[in-house]
Design an enzyme around this catalytic site. Structure first.
Site, PDB file in Angstrom:
ATOM      1  CE1 TYR A 184      -3.821   2.337   0.745  1.00 28.24           C
ATOM      2  CE2 TYR A 184      -2.358   3.321   2.359  1.00 28.24           C
ATOM      3  CZ  TYR A 184      -3.508   3.374   1.615  1.00 28.24           C
ATOM      4  OH  TYR A 184      -4.354   4.454   1.724  1.00 28.24           O
TER       5      TYR A 184
ATOM      6  CG  ASP B 241       5.924   3.799   0.883  1.00 29.55           C
ATOM      7  OD1 ASP B 241       6.158   4.561   1.837  1.00 29.55           O
ATOM      8  OD2 ASP B 241       4.771   3.551   0.480  1.00 29.55           O
TER       9      ASP B 241
ATOM     10  CE  LYS C 201       1.300   5.166   7.930  1.00 30.61           C
ATOM     11  NZ  LYS C 201      -0.037   4.823   8.223  1.00 30.61           N
TER      12      LYS C 201
HETATM   13  N1  PMP Z   1       2.859   4.205   2.199  1.00 26.95           N
HETATM   14  C1  PMP Z   1       2.749   3.287   3.174  1.00 26.95           C
HETATM   15  C2  PMP Z   1       3.744   2.182   3.252  1.00 26.95           C
HETATM   16  C3  PMP Z   1       1.712   3.372   4.098  1.00 26.95           C
HETATM   17  O1  PMP Z   1       1.607   2.436   5.057  1.00 26.95           O
HETATM   18  C4  PMP Z   1       0.801   4.441   4.005  1.00 26.95           C
HETATM   19  C5  PMP Z   1      -0.335   4.607   4.988  1.00 26.95           C
HETATM   20  N2  PMP Z   1      -0.567   3.595   5.845  1.00 26.95           N
HETATM   21  C6  PMP Z   1       0.959   5.367   2.977  1.00 26.95           C
HETATM   22  C7  PMP Z   1       2.007   5.227   2.094  1.00 26.95           C
HETATM   23  C8  PMP Z   1       0.026   6.532   2.827  1.00 26.95           C
HETATM   24  O2  PMP Z   1       0.226   7.444   3.844  1.00 26.95           O
HETATM   25  P1  PMP Z   1      -0.945   8.475   4.253  1.00 26.95           P
HETATM   26  O3  PMP Z   1      -2.023   7.664   4.879  1.00 26.95           O
HETATM   27  O4  PMP Z   1      -0.262   9.430   5.183  1.00 26.95           O
HETATM   28  O5  PMP Z   1      -1.390   9.140   2.997  1.00 26.95           O
END
Ligand code: PMP
Length: 468
Positions: free
Chosen positions: A154, A257, A285
């Protein structure tokens, strides 16, 4: 996933009156009664009142040990006074100017200092924006359009990332030797989805074949270094190093990521933990302890397409609250042993869970990293998203909901790992988590022995469920 719940709501331990009323009220205004599909849990939707340290209270006054920590960002603890006081002090100077403050410069210097390899970096507000911009930079730098992503990963809610994310039915992903690109939900234009090539994690031979056939079209691979949105499935030994070598051979960029792993697995994130240097990385995060701070950055040469050749902007990019939160949180991560405390706490919980699980004879594996781990009930250790289907995730989900009723809150879907923060080391939290798990496991196994499904719960939107 079984859908018909003997839900946590029916447990005498949980009060639901205020939340049921709030759900009915919210449904009239917010689709699903929430601001995100991932927390729309139907009748079981939780409405939060407050959090402190490693604990959270809903509006009915139920207290839980929080094992979700907002899907990972709250690395120090809810309401951390060091961060909150600093943010409060800085925000009084004004929040949004669409001008650049020293907080932003310092926050991004800290990203460089902590990672050791990032040379240029910019703030965004969300992880979604960070991955969207990193992908655009990769396309601009290479002049190629396609991006490879792995099934079960994701990367946020923009159109380019919602491909082959988290179906319940693995057949939707196509044949194992010819994965199809599966859009998550409607509204994603085919032309956009076509720019993404799904691949299977931990399968370096398939990646080589893909590069040999189509390498000249491919700008980058984007990878969560572990499958942080699929129970934390780990890379096989050497996978990242092999992928690094392969991408270099074909002139393809490697994007880590690190939205979940960054400033959590190690001060320098998964890149440090696995000893691999990507070309670009995204962070969010943990860099803001829950404030909406995010960033994308990487090698100077690649990032040099900014500012002249590639669009990146944002009214709130680098806003004072996010930047100040990042300055303080990253300074704490840099200068204290917070991460060691978190890792030790995760290991203590795992030790306790082993003592509970081993005598049962149930086959299980911990996935991920002690600071962010999943519990997979299966004989064979999973190496890619498709393997999740073969695990006993019904048992996991039943335990998770049983834990809610007993005062600890993991995500009620096995694909989301448990997250630990510095404040979880306080008091008897570790022991309580283990006891609550043990009682919930007993209840789940007993329900199963009596032919009941146990406590189950259906997440997400319709057939496409899952969580970030
Ligand atoms: N990349 C990863 C690996 C994630 O886990 C998440 C959200 N859980 C995102 C991108 C997207 O981040 P956001 O919810 O702050 O848009």
């Amino acid at each position: 996933m079984a859908t018909e719940p003997a839900s946590a709501r029916t447990s005498p331990a949980l009060r639901r009156e205020a939340q049921t009323a709030m759900y009915q009220r919210a449904l009239k205004t917010l689709p699903g009664g929430t601001d995100s599909n991932f927390r729309a849990w139907g009748d079981d939707t939780i409405y939060v009142d407050r959090g402190k340290g490693g604990r959270v209270w809903d509006i009915d006054g139920n207290e839980y040990i929080d094992l979700r920590m907002g899907y990972g960002p709250v690395i120090l603890g809810h309401g951390d006074e060091r961060v909150d006081d600093y943010v409060n002090e800085r925000m009084r100077r004004g929040v949004s100017f669409s001008l650049t403050s020293e907080d932003e410069v310092r926050a991004m210097e800290l990203v460089k200092e902590l990672t050791g390899w990032v040379e240029k970096v910019r703030m965004t507000v969300s992880g979604t924006e960070a991955t969207m911009h990193a992908m655009r930079v990769a396309r601009a730098y290479t002049g190629r359009d396609k991006i490879v992503k792995f099934e079960g990963q994701y990367h946020g809610v923009h159109d380019y990332a919602l491909i082959s994310v988290a179906p319940d039915n693995m057949a939707d992903l196509g044949d194992a030797d010819a994965p199809v690109r599966l859009a998550w939900g409607r509204g994603i234009p085919d032309a956009v989805a076509d720019t993404i090539i799904p691949a299977r994690y931990n399968n370096i031979d398939a990646l080589r074949r893909l590069f040999e056939a189509r390498g000249e079209e491919i700008a980058a691979i984007i990878v969560e270094p572990v499958l942080g949105n699929a129970q934390g499935i780990m890379p096989k030994p050497g996978f990242h190093k092999a992928m690094r070598a392969l991408t270099e051979e074909f002139g393809i960029l490697l994007i880590f990521d690190e939205v979940k792993t960054g400033f959590r697995f190690a001060k320098g994130g998964a890149a440090e933990f696995f000893g691999v240097t990507p070309d670009l990385a995204t962070y969010a995060k943990a860099m803001g302890n829950g404030y909406p701070a995010a960033a994308f950055g990487g090698r100077e040469e690649v990032m040099s397409v900014l500012p002249d050749k590639v669009s990146h902007g944002g009214t709130y990019a680098g806003n004072r609250i996010a930047a100040a939160a990042a300055v303080k949180t990253l300074t704490i991560i840099k200068e204290t042993n917070a991460l060691e405390v978190i890792h030790a706490t995760g290991r203590r919980v795992q030790d306790g869970l082993r003592e509970v699980l081993n005598p049962t004879g149930l086959p299980y594996h911990f996935t991920g990293h002690p600071s962010m781990f999943g519990i997979m009930f299966s004989e064979v250790e999973a190496s890619e998203y498709r393997d999740w289907a073969t695990t006993d995730h019904e048992l996991y989900d039943s335990i998770a909901l049983g834990m809610h009723a007993r005062g600890a809150m993991p995500e009620p879907d096995s694909r989301e790992p448990w997250f630990f923060c510095e404040a979880h080391a306080e008091g008897d939290i570790v022991d309580r988590v283990v006891t609550i798990f043990s009682e919930s496991l007993d209840a789940a196994l007993e329900a199963r022995a009596h032919g009941q499904a146990g406590e189950q719960h259906h997440i997400g939107f319709g057939a496409v469920g899952g969580q970030p």
